[in-house]
Enzyme design. Sequence first.
Site, PDB file in Angstrom:
ATOM      1  N   LYS A  60      37.230  24.110  42.299  1.00  0.00           N
ATOM      2  CA  LYS A  60      37.299  25.569  42.180  1.00  0.00           C
ATOM      3  C   LYS A  60      36.709  26.184  43.443  1.00  0.00           C
ATOM      4  CE  LYS A  60      35.986  29.161  38.809  1.00  0.00           C
ATOM      5  NZ  LYS A  60      35.360  29.422  37.500  1.00  0.00           N
ATOM      6  N   SER A  79      38.021  31.960  34.227  1.00  0.00           N
ATOM      7  CA  SER A  79      38.364  32.156  35.609  1.00  0.00           C
ATOM      8  C   SER A  79      38.854  30.889  36.328  1.00  0.00           C
ATOM      9  CB  SER A  79      37.140  32.695  36.344  1.00  0.00           C
ATOM     10  OG  SER A  79      36.086  31.753  36.315  1.00  0.00           O
ATOM     11  N   SER A  96      34.978  29.986  31.179  1.00  0.00           N
ATOM     12  CA  SER A  96      35.926  29.798  32.283  1.00  0.00           C
ATOM     13  C   SER A  96      36.472  28.396  32.484  1.00  0.00           C
ATOM     14  CB  SER A  96      35.293  30.262  33.589  1.00  0.00           C
ATOM     15  OG  SER A  96      35.423  31.650  33.671  1.00  0.00           O
TER      16      SER A  96
HETATM   17  N1  GLN Z   1      35.745  35.818  30.994  1.00  0.00           N
HETATM   18  C1  GLN Z   1      34.326  35.758  31.107  1.00  0.00           C
HETATM   19  C2  GLN Z   1      33.845  36.791  32.093  1.00  0.00           C
HETATM   20  O1  GLN Z   1      34.651  37.429  32.691  1.00  0.00           O
HETATM   21  C3  GLN Z   1      33.862  34.368  31.470  1.00  0.00           C
HETATM   22  C4  GLN Z   1      33.969  34.034  32.903  1.00  0.00           C
HETATM   23  C5  GLN Z   1      33.341  32.739  33.290  1.00  0.00           C
HETATM   24  O2  GLN Z   1      33.049  31.895  32.451  1.00  0.00           O
HETATM   25  N2  GLN Z   1      33.111  32.582  34.577  1.00  0.00           N
HETATM   26  O3  GLN Z   1      32.674  36.970  32.272  1.00  0.00           O
END
Ligand code: GLN
Length: 476
Positions: free
Chosen positions: A77, A152, A176
């Site tokens: 990532k 994400s 994410s």
């Molecule tokens: N969708 C969640 C957020 O926007 C989780 C994102 C994540 O785990 N990085 O905070």
Amino acid sequence: MNLANLTAIEIAESIRAKKLKCVDITEYYLSQIKKYKDKNAVLEVFDDAMACAQKIDDRVASGEHLGKLIGVPILIKDNIMYNGHISSSASKILEHYVAPYTATALDRLLQEGVVVLGRTNMDEFAMGGSCENSAYGPCKNAHDDKYVSGGSSGGSAVAVALDMCAFALGSDTGGSIRQPSSYNGVVGLKPTYGRVSRYGLTAYADSLDTLGAITKNVADNALVLSIMAGKDTRDMTSSPIKVDDYLHSIENTIKGKKIAIIKEVQELVDKTDYAHVYQNIIDFCQEHGAFVTKCSIPEYKSILPTYYTLAMAEASSNLSRIDGIRYGDRGRDSDTVNDIYTSTRTELFGNEVKRRIMLGNFVLSSTHYNSYYQKAKKVTTFMQNKFAEVFDFCDLIFMPTSFGEAFEIGSKTSDPVSMYIEDMFTVTANILGVPAISIPVGKGSHGLPIGLQILSKHFAESEIYNMANFIMSRGE
Ligand code: GLN
């Protein structure tokens, strides 16, 4: 040898047995990345990928000690540091930022022989659940271009689903790793907070951030975690607790395991059209000797706003260092330092990131601190105690990963709250600090995958892998 859909364990075994060359499997993945370019899952293929693969083949030929993941090509990532390579967190502001060191988790994998092919697309600074917040355009679902990849870590999940690498690394602050894994039909585990070092992972919300792997099956995930996990003196929140041999603790039985279902979650699931998918899994587990109990946490729904309050507060503080002076590119040049900050942050952060910086500063401001940030901290402790009571009598908790299949690209972008609600189930594990996996268990009405989430007590990843492997081996 057929190179399609090999697992990491198969690749390492074949390379060790000299049945496969690392350059051949690397070439195959690079051709897959090219073939699926339009998915926008991979932001960059690193120039040195082929040279690294060749070095691995030379090491194999010379007969030196070979690591557990020898010659396994992976993607990372875009928020994970790999010395000398760009790590942009899919933001314009870090477009040219070259990592000055390697993340500990990745370093441990490199010592076992992996080859890093490139970096994957994500929501900017990991803020989002669809990969639409990337400064480099959305990543599309592996199964249908009209739908989001999830986020994400969307690029990582799509890359694994479409066989562009053996496995990929992701990060999980509120879902994410698990949510994109669910949307693309792959396996993703968020470890216990502190199980894997965060050194070299660009911080979103330190108290919730974790780093983990997205894989094609459970066994690969177990092996990769056993390598990445463990104390790291560079991350004081990493745990000294002994790392289990996750792979070898996978048994072929779930007899006597105690599974809990949360009543308030079940009520939400019952309103969807796929409650039967989860019911089938529960029936299957019961048939194989597991016990299932229902318990109630009436306050369950407060977990989501608690998560967003804490995540935004920490994000606003973490991102303050990215100002065009200490870190990152600079916006339009100006005469005063304040103007430089303003132009840089206005021009180079995306809208969702700006929204979170503003809301995060709001909840931390002296007038609102008690009603938001401090309250969220109290609710966190309350939830941790409530769930500890559940874990007193059960080994695992089952819940969906999300409300169903992936949604259409663009369908939630104008309504951020509707996007946040998608995280209802995944944020639980982050607020508690416990591990959780998402495994594919069926298809929704559009034919896209849906996932089951399995949570355990802190540091009981072995229990999760065992259950997940048993469920996945039932076939669909
Ligand atoms: N969708 C969640 C957020 O926007 C989780 C994102 C994540 O785990 N990085 O905070």
